[in-house]
Motif scaffolding. Structure first.
Motif, PDB file in Angstrom:
ATOM      1  N   ILE A   1     -19.423  16.313 -25.341  1.00  0.00           N
ATOM      2  CA  ILE A   1     -17.812  16.769 -24.265  1.00  0.00           C
ATOM      3  C   ILE A   1     -18.365  17.726 -23.030  1.00  0.00           C
ATOM      4  N   THR A   2     -19.216  18.152 -22.674  1.00  0.00           N
ATOM      5  CA  THR A   2     -19.908  18.815 -21.914  1.00  0.00           C
ATOM      6  C   THR A   2     -19.235  18.507 -20.341  1.00  0.00           C
ATOM      7  N   ASN A   3     -18.640  19.221 -19.289  1.00  0.00           N
ATOM      8  CA  ASN A   3     -18.988  19.365 -17.867  1.00  0.00           C
ATOM      9  C   ASN A   3     -20.308  19.899 -17.490  1.00  0.00           C
ATOM     10  N   PRO A   4     -21.313  19.155 -16.936  1.00  0.00           N
ATOM     11  CA  PRO A   4     -22.333  20.332 -16.358  1.00  0.00           C
ATOM     12  C   PRO A   4     -22.268  20.768 -15.238  1.00  0.00           C
ATOM     13  N   LEU A   5     -21.412  21.098 -14.769  1.00  0.00           N
ATOM     14  CA  LEU A   5     -21.302  21.968 -13.437  1.00  0.00           C
ATOM     15  C   LEU A   5     -21.687  23.556 -13.685  1.00  0.00           C
ATOM     16  N   ASN A   6     -21.745  23.585 -11.871  1.00  0.00           N
ATOM     17  CA  ASN A   6     -22.858  24.818 -11.679  1.00  0.00           C
ATOM     18  C   ASN A   6     -21.969  25.682 -11.737  1.00  0.00           C
TER      19      ASN A   6
ATOM     20  N   TYR B   1     -22.522  23.152 -21.449  1.00  0.00           N
ATOM     21  CA  TYR B   1     -23.728  21.972 -21.578  1.00  0.00           C
ATOM     22  C   TYR B   1     -25.348  22.980 -21.986  1.00  0.00           C
ATOM     23  N   PRO B   2     -25.476  23.755 -20.495  1.00  0.00           N
ATOM     24  CA  PRO B   2     -26.502  24.285 -21.614  1.00  0.00           C
ATOM     25  C   PRO B   2     -27.265  24.568 -23.026  1.00  0.00           C
TER      26      PRO B   2
END
Length: 188
Positions: free
Chosen positions: A69-74, A47-48
Motif C-alpha cells: 500500500i506504500t507511496n515511496p515518496l521522499n 516504504y522503507p
C-alpha cells in the motif's frame, strides 16, 4: 479468510476495518515476530520497512497474496518518488518476494475515505494492480462485504502510475488544497 496486516497505524486500521467484515484479521507491527500468516498479507507500513519484512519472511510469504500500500515518496522534501522512473515500490517488493503474488492497492486512498466508504458523493474505489488475476480475486473477495468498490487497474507495471496518483493526492492534502478525507473519486 485469514488475513495478516503488517502495520498498526491509521491506514492499517482503516483497511482492517473493511477486511474484518467477513474475515479473520491479525495485526502486527513491522518489528513484531509473526509465527503464522494468512493467505492475504497487507503491507500497511512505511516504504522503507518493506525490504526488511520481505527479507525476514521471504520463505513464509511464498505462495501468499501480498498487498503493497506504500507511496515511496521522499518525506524530507515531498517533491519526488524515491524509486526509479521505470519501476515502483510494488515491483521492487515482487523482486524481493519472487514466490509471492504481489499486488498494489490502497495507496490512492486516505484512511478517512476507507473508513467512510466515500470520497465526496462517490463510493471509495480501491484500484488494484497486479500480474496474477487469482490474487486480485482474493483481494476482491476479501473486501466483498465492505462498501468499497474494487477496480482492476491492470498489470503490476501500472503500480508506478498508482504511486504517482497517491503522491499527488498526498501533496494536495499536505498543502491544504484538499482535506485528508478527500481525494480522487470515480464516477461510473
Amino acid at each position: 479468510m485469514e488475513i495478516t496486516i503488517f502495520g498498526k497505524g491509521n491506514m492499517a486500521k482503516a483497511i482492517g476495518h473493511n477486511l474484518e467484515m467477513g474475515n479473520d484479521v491479525s495485526y502486527y507491527g513491522s518489528h513484531d515476530t509473526v509465527q503464522q500468516f494468512g493467505d492475504l498479507v497487507i503491507m500497511a507500513v512505511p516504504y522503507p520497512a518493506l525490504e526488511k519484512i520481505a527479507q525476514q519472511y521471504q520463505q513464509e510469504l511464498s505462495g501468499k497474496v501480498v498487498v503493497d500500500i506504500t507511496n515511496p515518496l521522499n518525506f524530507d522534501t515531498w517533491d519526488e518518488l524515491v524509486v526509479p522512473a521505470d519501476s515502483s515500490a510494488a515491483q521492487q517488493l515482487q523482486a524481493d518476494l519472487p514466490n509471492s503474488k504481489v499486488l498494489k492497492a490502497f495507496n490512492t486512498n486516505f484512511a478517512a475515505t476507507l473508513m467512510s466508504g466515500k470520497v465526496g458523493n462517490n463510493v471509495t474505489a480501491v484500484l488494484v494492480a497486479g500480474d496474477d488475476q487469482d490474487a486480485k480475486n482474493v483481494l476482491k473477495d476479501a473486501l466483498s462485504k465492505s462498501p468499497l468498490k474494487v477496480m482492476d487497474a491492470g498489470k503490476l507495471s501500472r503500480a508506478r502510475e498508482l504511486e504517482s496518483v497517491g503522491f499527488m493526492q498526498m501533496t494536495l492534502a499536505a498543502s491544504k488544497q484538499i482535506g485528508w478525507d478527500g481525494g480522487f473519486g470515480i464516477n461510473e
